[in-house]
Motif scaffolding. Structure first.
Motif, PDB file in Angstrom:
ATOM      1  N   LEU A 201       0.825  -1.206   0.000  1.00  0.00           N
ATOM      2  CA  LEU A 201       0.000   0.000   0.000  1.00  0.00           C
ATOM      3  C   LEU A 201       0.862   1.259   0.000  1.00  0.00           C
ATOM      4  CD1 LEU A 201      -2.754  -1.130   2.531  1.00  0.00           C
ATOM      5  CD2 LEU A 201      -3.158  -0.418   0.165  1.00  0.00           C
ATOM      6  N   ALA A 202       1.980   1.225   0.744  1.00  0.00           N
ATOM      7  CA  ALA A 202       2.882   2.367   0.775  1.00  0.00           C
ATOM      8  C   ALA A 202       3.481   2.636  -0.601  1.00  0.00           C
ATOM      9  CB  ALA A 202       3.990   2.143   1.804  1.00  0.00           C
ATOM     10  N   VAL A 203       3.893   1.565  -1.271  1.00  0.00           N
ATOM     11  CA  VAL A 203       4.505   1.705  -2.602  1.00  0.00           C
ATOM     12  C   VAL A 203       3.486   2.235  -3.609  1.00  0.00           C
ATOM     13  CG1 VAL A 203       5.506   0.437  -4.536  1.00  0.00           C
ATOM     14  CG2 VAL A 203       6.259  -0.056  -2.199  1.00  0.00           C
ATOM     15  N   VAL A 204       2.294   1.635  -3.621  1.00  0.00           N
ATOM     16  CA  VAL A 204       1.272   2.061  -4.576  1.00  0.00           C
ATOM     17  C   VAL A 204       0.818   3.488  -4.272  1.00  0.00           C
ATOM     18  CG1 VAL A 204      -1.039   1.604  -5.480  1.00  0.00           C
ATOM     19  CG2 VAL A 204       0.492  -0.302  -4.969  1.00  0.00           C
ATOM     20  N   GLY A 205       0.619   3.792  -2.996  1.00  0.00           N
ATOM     21  CA  GLY A 205       0.194   5.138  -2.621  1.00  0.00           C
ATOM     22  C   GLY A 205       1.191   6.196  -3.053  1.00  0.00           C
ATOM     23  N   ALA A 206       2.467   5.933  -2.797  1.00  0.00           N
ATOM     24  CA  ALA A 206       3.504   6.886  -3.191  1.00  0.00           C
ATOM     25  C   ALA A 206       3.590   7.014  -4.706  1.00  0.00           C
ATOM     26  CB  ALA A 206       4.849   6.459  -2.617  1.00  0.00           C
ATOM     27  N   SER A 207       3.395   5.888  -5.419  1.00  0.00           N
ATOM     28  CA  SER A 207       3.518   5.909  -6.880  1.00  0.00           C
ATOM     29  C   SER A 207       2.386   6.685  -7.550  1.00  0.00           C
ATOM     30  CB  SER A 207       3.570   4.487  -7.426  1.00  0.00           C
ATOM     31  OG  SER A 207       2.324   3.841  -7.246  1.00  0.00           O
ATOM     32  N   VAL A 208       1.234   6.781  -6.894  1.00  0.00           N
ATOM     33  CA  VAL A 208       0.119   7.536  -7.487  1.00  0.00           C
ATOM     34  C   VAL A 208       0.057   8.957  -6.949  1.00  0.00           C
ATOM     35  CG1 VAL A 208      -1.241   5.455  -7.895  1.00  0.00           C
ATOM     36  CG2 VAL A 208      -1.557   6.722  -5.759  1.00  0.00           C
ATOM     37  N   GLY A 209       1.079   9.352  -6.191  1.00  0.00           N
ATOM     38  CA  GLY A 209       1.187  10.734  -5.759  1.00  0.00           C
ATOM     39  C   GLY A 209       0.607  11.058  -4.401  1.00  0.00           C
ATOM     40  N   GLU A 210       0.225  10.031  -3.619  1.00  0.00           N
ATOM     41  CA  GLU A 210      -0.280  10.324  -2.282  1.00  0.00           C
ATOM     42  C   GLU A 210       0.846  10.799  -1.372  1.00  0.00           C
ATOM     43  OE1 GLU A 210      -4.136   7.322  -1.852  1.00  0.00           O
ATOM     44  OE2 GLU A 210      -2.434   7.119  -0.494  1.00  0.00           O
ATOM     45  N   ARG A 211       0.550  11.748  -0.516  1.00  0.00           N
ATOM     46  CA  ARG A 211       1.498  12.241   0.470  1.00  0.00           C
ATOM     47  C   ARG A 211       0.781  12.364   1.807  1.00  0.00           C
ATOM     48  NH1 ARG A 211       3.987  10.834  -3.091  1.00  0.00           N
ATOM     49  NH2 ARG A 211       5.622  11.887  -4.315  1.00  0.00           N
ATOM     50  N   LEU A 212       1.429  11.889   2.853  1.00  0.00           N
ATOM     51  CA  LEU A 212       0.824  11.931   4.183  1.00  0.00           C
ATOM     52  C   LEU A 212       1.372  13.121   4.949  1.00  0.00           C
ATOM     53  CD1 LEU A 212      -1.022  10.700   6.277  1.00  0.00           C
ATOM     54  CD2 LEU A 212       0.791   9.103   6.895  1.00  0.00           C
ATOM     55  N   ASP A 213       0.543  14.157   5.084  1.00  0.00           N
ATOM     56  CA  ASP A 213       0.911  15.366   5.818  1.00  0.00           C
ATOM     57  C   ASP A 213       0.396  15.207   7.251  1.00  0.00           C
ATOM     58  OD1 ASP A 213       1.429  17.837   6.850  1.00  0.00           O
ATOM     59  OD2 ASP A 213       0.237  18.958   5.386  1.00  0.00           O
ATOM     60  N   PHE A 214       1.287  14.828   8.147  1.00  0.00           N
ATOM     61  CA  PHE A 214       0.859  14.555   9.526  1.00  0.00           C
ATOM     62  C   PHE A 214       0.223  15.777  10.188  1.00  0.00           C
ATOM     63  CE2 PHE A 214       4.084  11.272   8.778  1.00  0.00           C
ATOM     64  CZ  PHE A 214       3.419  10.146   9.223  1.00  0.00           C
ATOM     65  N   ALA A 215       0.673  16.950   9.831  1.00  0.00           N
ATOM     66  CA  ALA A 215       0.123  18.164  10.432  1.00  0.00           C
ATOM     67  C   ALA A 215      -1.324  18.398  10.019  1.00  0.00           C
ATOM     68  CB  ALA A 215       0.978  19.368  10.037  1.00  0.00           C
ATOM     69  N   ALA A 216      -1.715  17.852   8.877  1.00  0.00           N
ATOM     70  CA  ALA A 216      -3.071  18.068   8.367  1.00  0.00           C
ATOM     71  C   ALA A 216      -4.062  17.018   8.853  1.00  0.00           C
ATOM     72  CB  ALA A 216      -3.046  18.087   6.842  1.00  0.00           C
ATOM     73  N   VAL A 217      -3.559  15.980   9.526  1.00  0.00           N
ATOM     74  CA  VAL A 217      -4.438  14.898   9.981  1.00  0.00           C
ATOM     75  C   VAL A 217      -5.189  15.344  11.235  1.00  0.00           C
ATOM     76  CG1 VAL A 217      -4.560  12.510  10.768  1.00  0.00           C
ATOM     77  CG2 VAL A 217      -2.896  13.160   9.014  1.00  0.00           C
TER      78      VAL A 217
END
Length: 313
Positions: A201-217
């Protein structure tokens, strides 16, 4: 649980564990819905399953040392493949779909997994009973009813297509899990599946441009993912695994009917999801089909099923 069990506490323990599986697994759809409010759908799954895998592996290491982790390369590969199909493909697409459809509709469509499993058996030249095939046809009639016009939900068509692909991926993973080499210890297999599935999931998410902004969670999303890790993936699966060894499979299998109902009710009560007449009728038809399949197969053979929550959602 054997028929001649004499432990007076057993019925209470069984029903307590069953209640956990009913509510916890039914609530994971809502947990995903809340988590992805401020987290990317694929990366949220990566965080969830990698964390759960590390916690489970740590628990095994403390309790039993390295013994549970002894496995062949083929066994590791089998668990890794199942993890990719169940979690990267299955759960990942459930989260993506819930961006477009309600958690209740997602749960009702995922309830079609037993129907897909029968289709895979037919492809593998198995011959299910006539009533089993009838149940599949009835259930897929319900799926078709929900798929028309996106189940009556705005932007629902995209979500329904994705959730059906998720159900197919989950079904293939479940089908293969009993037919390929797997680690002997069920907990070890679960840890490997969650670790590899989460990494996928991490690989696929990163490959499709997902970014996890912890400050925005949001705090709400953090609470939801903590619930998914600790309660959904660990407590729920533990209760299910215990039930497999201590309760009649006819009773354990009832979770397949109850989880979607719990998911729909929680979606309405907690996040004000709207349930259309089309969703209610289509969902009822799916559950009737699943009930016919499960009850017929249970009478045909009373084998223990492969644990599914390493899945569940």
């Amino acid at each position: 649980m054997s028929a001649n069990a004499t432990d007076g506490r057993s019925p209470l323990l069984v029903w307590s564990a069953l209640a956990i599986v009913y509510v916890v697994w039914g609530s994971t759809y809502l947990g995903i819905k809340i988590t992805i409010e401020t987290m990317p759908p694929l990366l949220h799954g990566a965080l969830r399953f990698v964390t759960a895998a590390l916690l489970l592996a740590g628990f095994l290491l403390i309790r039993k040392g390295l013994a549970p982790f002894r496995m062949s390369l083929r066994q590791f590969g089998g668990a890794a493949l199942v993890g990719l199909l169940l979690l990267t493909g299955g759960n990942g697409m459930v989260a993506v779909a819930e961006q477009h459809i309600s958690s209740g509709l997602a749960a009702l469509l995922v309830a079609s997994v037993p129907l897909w499993l029968v289709v895979l058996r037919i492809v593998a030249r198995d011959r299910p009973a006539v009533l089993t095939v009838t149940g599949v046809l009835v259930g897929f009639g319900g799926v078709a009813a929900l798929s028309l016009n996106g189940g009556g939900e705005a932007a629902g068509t995209t979500g329904i297509v994705v959730i059906l692909l998720a159900s197919l991926s989950w079904s293939v993973g479940s089908f293969l899990s009993g037919r390929i080499p797997m680690p002997a210890n069920v907990w070890t297999a679960s840890a490997v599946e969650m670790l590899v599935g989460g990494a996928g999931l991490a690989v696929v998410g990163a490959s499709v441009g997902e970014r996890l902004d912890f400050a925005a969670v949001s705090g709400r999303s953090w609470a939801a993912i903590a619930y998914l890790v600790l309660v959904g993936s660990l407590v729920g699966f533990t209760a299910y695994t215990w039930l497999l060894g201590n309760a009649p499979i006819s009773l354990v299998s009832t979770y397949a009917y109850v989880n979607p109902v719990v998911a729909v009710i929680l979606g309405v009560l907690v996040v004000n999801e709207h349930v259309t007449v089309q969703i209610m009728l289509g969902g009822l038809v799916i559950l009737v089909g699943v009930a016919l399949v499960v009850s017929t197969e249970r009478r045909a053979k009373s084998r223990v099923p492969v644990p599914e929550e390493v899945g569940a959602t």
